[in-house]
Design an enzyme around this catalytic site. Structure first.
Site, PDB file in Angstrom:
ATOM      1  CE  LYS A  95      -9.077  -2.873  14.348  1.00 21.45           C
ATOM      2  NZ  LYS A  95      -8.041  -2.965  13.330  1.00 21.45           N
TER       3      LYS A  95
ATOM      4  CE  LYS B 240       9.615 -12.462 -13.255  1.00 21.53           C
ATOM      5  NZ  LYS B 240      10.333 -12.026 -14.424  1.00 21.53           N
TER       6      LYS B 240
ATOM      7  CG  ASN C  18      -0.250  -0.052   2.506  1.00 21.71           C
ATOM      8  OD1 ASN C  18       0.460   0.887   2.860  1.00 21.71           O
ATOM      9  ND2 ASN C  18      -0.410  -1.142   3.239  1.00 21.71           N
TER      10      ASN C  18
ATOM     11  CE  LYS D  44     -11.288   0.745  10.957  1.00 21.09           C
ATOM     12  NZ  LYS D  44     -10.659   1.399   9.838  1.00 21.09           N
TER      13      LYS D  44
ATOM     14  CG  ASP E  13      -7.100  -5.003   6.297  1.00 21.03           C
ATOM     15  OD1 ASP E  13      -6.688  -5.097   7.467  1.00 21.03           O
ATOM     16  OD2 ASP E  13      -7.556  -3.955   5.815  1.00 21.03           O
TER      17      ASP E  13
ATOM     18  CG  PHE F 205      -2.960   5.832  12.988  1.00 19.09           C
ATOM     19  CD1 PHE F 205      -2.274   5.566  14.161  1.00 19.09           C
ATOM     20  CD2 PHE F 205      -2.723   7.039  12.337  1.00 19.09           C
ATOM     21  CE1 PHE F 205      -1.366   6.476  14.687  1.00 19.09           C
ATOM     22  CE2 PHE F 205      -1.820   7.960  12.849  1.00 19.09           C
ATOM     23  CZ  PHE F 205      -1.135   7.685  14.030  1.00 19.09           C
TER      24      PHE F 205
END
Ligand code: CTP
Length: 395
Positions: free
Chosen positions: A334, A282, A203, A330, A272, A316
Site C-alpha cells: 500500500k 426489508k 465488524n 501491507k 473488505d 493498521f
C-alpha cells in the site's frame, strides 16, 4: 503553561527548585498545593518564586471562574512532584477531593508524575497497580531514584533529580504544540455494508484507537479531520468529524479531504466485502436468499498510496496470525510509511477493548510496544510520526 502540583512529602523543598528550573527553561508555572504539602512549605514560597498565585483549596479564588476548571484548561502539562502514594492511588481511581486532584480529573493536559515515598510504599501492590493504570492512560512517570530516604531506610523511593524531572516535563511541553499547522486525516470505526434496509455486514471495531489518534493530534495543535464509521463515541474536542456508514461513503469522504492533508492515519476497520445487491426494503425471511452474493470493496488506503506525494501514510494491520509478515506486506503493497500491527486475538489487544498491544512496522524495522491504553498508543504513534511529518515538510 505548566501547572505544578505539589503533594505532602519531605521532598517538597525540591519542588521549589523544580519551579525555578522550569521557569529558567521558559515555562510559565502555576503551583497547586495539597493541604499536606503546606505542612512542609508555605504557599508564599511558591508564590514568590513563580510570581503567580498559588492554588491551595477548591474554595479559594472566588474572583475568577471556577478555579480547578480554569487551571485545567490553561495547563499544557500537569506535573506532580513530589507525588505521594496517596495521590497516585487517588488519581488512578479518579477521586477528586481537593484542588489538585479535581484539576487532574478535569484537565486534558499531559500528566507527568514524579513519585517520592518510602521503598515499601512504592513496592505495595496498591501503588504499583495505580501506577500501571495511570501509565495505561498515558501518564509519564519519572522513576524515583534509589538512595537514602528521609525516614532512614535505603532503597527506591527518593524523588528523582530536579533536572531529570524538568527534562520529562519539557519533553511533554514541547510535544504539546508540535503538530501546529499540520493537517491530519484520521479514519476510525467499522463500516456497515447493507444487506437490506435493516441488516448489514459489520465488524467489532469500536473506533477507540482512531478517535484517540484524532484527539491526540488535535491536542498537539494539528488541524484534524476524522472520518468515522458508526461508533458510540462522542466527537473528540476540536476535531472536524465526518460520519459515514459504508466503505464507499468512507472512500468518498477520505478522498474529499486527501488533497489538503499532510498525514493520514487509516485506523478504520473497513469492510473488505459487501453484499453485491442489497435490497432496498426489508427482506422477508421467506423471500431471503440462503447465500449472500458478495463483492470486494475498494481498498481506500491502497488507492491513497498510489497518489501519495509527500504525505505520510499510516495503516493498521489487524491480524490473527503471522502478524509481522502480513504487516510488512501491507507496508509495501500500500506504499505506507508505517503500519501499526496488532494481533487482535491476543489478550488485551484488538477491536473492542480499551487497551492494545501493537508493533510499529516501518521500512527500517520494528518497534514493539507493551500492553497500553489506546490513548497511550496514540501518543506513542504521534511521537513516532512527528519527525517523519516534519522531515517531509522540509523537503
Ligand atoms: N483498508 C482500507 N480499505 C479497505 C480495507 C482496509 O483502506 N477496503 C485499510 C485499513 O484501514 C487498514 C489497512 O488498510 O489501515 C489494512 O487493513 P486490514 O483489514 O488489516 O487489511 P486488508 O488490506 O483489508 O487485508 P486482509 O483483510 O486480507 O488482511
Amino acid at each position: 503553561m505548566v501547572v505544578l502540583g505539589v503533594t505532602g512529602g519531605i521532598a517538597v523543598y525540591k519542588a521549589c527548585d523544580l519551579a525555578r528550573e522550569l521557569m529558567r527553561r521558559g515555562c510559565r508555572v502555576k503551583v497547586v498545593m495539597t493541604a499536606a504539602a503546606q505542612r512542609f512549605v508555605t504557599p508564599l514560597t511558591f508564590r514568590t518564586l513563580t510570581g503567580e498565585p498559588v492554588g491551595v483549596s477548591l474554595w479559594d479564588d472566588p474572583a475568577s471562574r471556577v478555579h480547578h476548571i480554569s487551571l485545567a484548561d490553561e495547563a499544557d502539562v500537569l506535573a506532580i512532584a513530589p507525588c505521594t502514594a496517596n495521590v497516585i492511588v487517588k488519581l488512578a481511581q479518579g477521586r477528586a477531593d481537593d484542588l489538585l486532584t479535581t484539576t487532574a480529573l478535569a484537565t486534558e493536559a499531559r500528566l507527568v508524575i514524579a513519585p517520592a515515598m518510602n521503598t515499601h510504599m512504592w513496592r505495595k501492590d496498591a501503588v504499583a497497580g495505580a501506577v500501571a493504570t495511570l501509565r495505561g492512560c498515558g501518564a509519564r512517570f519519572v522513576e524515583p531514584a534509589t538512595g537514602e530516604l528521609a525516614c532512614g531506610d535505603v532503597g527506591e523511593g527518593r524523588l528523582a533529580e530536579v533536572g531529570v524531572i524538568a527534562d520529562a516535563v519539557m519533553a511533554e511541553v514541547t510535544c504539546s504544540r508540535s503538530l501546529a499547522g499540520v493537517r491530519v486525516l484520521v479514519t476510525a470505526g467499522p463500516t456497515r455494508e447493507p444487506i437490506d434496509a435493516v441488516r448489514f455486514i459489520g465488524n467489532r471495531s469500536s473506533g477507540r484507537q482512531g478517535y484517540a489518534v484524532a484527539d491526540e493530534a488535535a491536542r498537539r495543535g494539528a488541524d484534524v479531520t476524522l472520518v468515522s464509521g458508526p461508533t458510540a463515541l462522542p466527537d473528540p474536542f476540536g476535531v472536524r468529524v465526518v460520519r459515514v456508514e459504508t466503505a464507499s461513503e468512507m472512500h468518498g469522504a477520505v478522498e474529499a479531504a486527501y488533497s489538503d492533508c499532510d498525514l493520514v492515519v487509516m485506523a478504520a476497520a473497513v469492510a473488505d466485502m459487501r453484499p453485491a445487491a442489497p435490497a432496498s426494503g426489508k427482506l422477508k425471511k421467506d423471500a431471503a436468499p440462503e447465500t449472500l452474493q458478495l463483492e470486494r470493496t475498494e481498498d481506500i488506503l491502497a488507492a491513497l498510496g498510489r497518489r501519495k506525494g509527500t504525505r505520510v501514510l499510516v495503516g493498521f494491520a489487524a491480524e490473527t496470525e503471522h502478524v509481522l509478515e502480513h504487516a510488512r506486506e501491507k507496508l509495501t503493497a500500500k506504499n505506507l510509511d508505517l503500519v501499526v500491527a496488532n494481533d487482535v486475538s491476543a489478550p488485551g489487544a484488538g477491536f473492542d477493548g480499551p487497551t492494545n498491544v501493537v508493533v510499529f512496522v516501518t521500512p527500517e524495522g520494528e518497534e514493539s510496544l507493551p500492553l497500553m491504553g489506546k490513548e497511550a498508543v496514540a501518543r506513542a504513534l504521534l511521537d513516532r510520526l512527528d519527525p517523519m511529518v516534519k522531515g517531509r515538510e522540509s523537503c
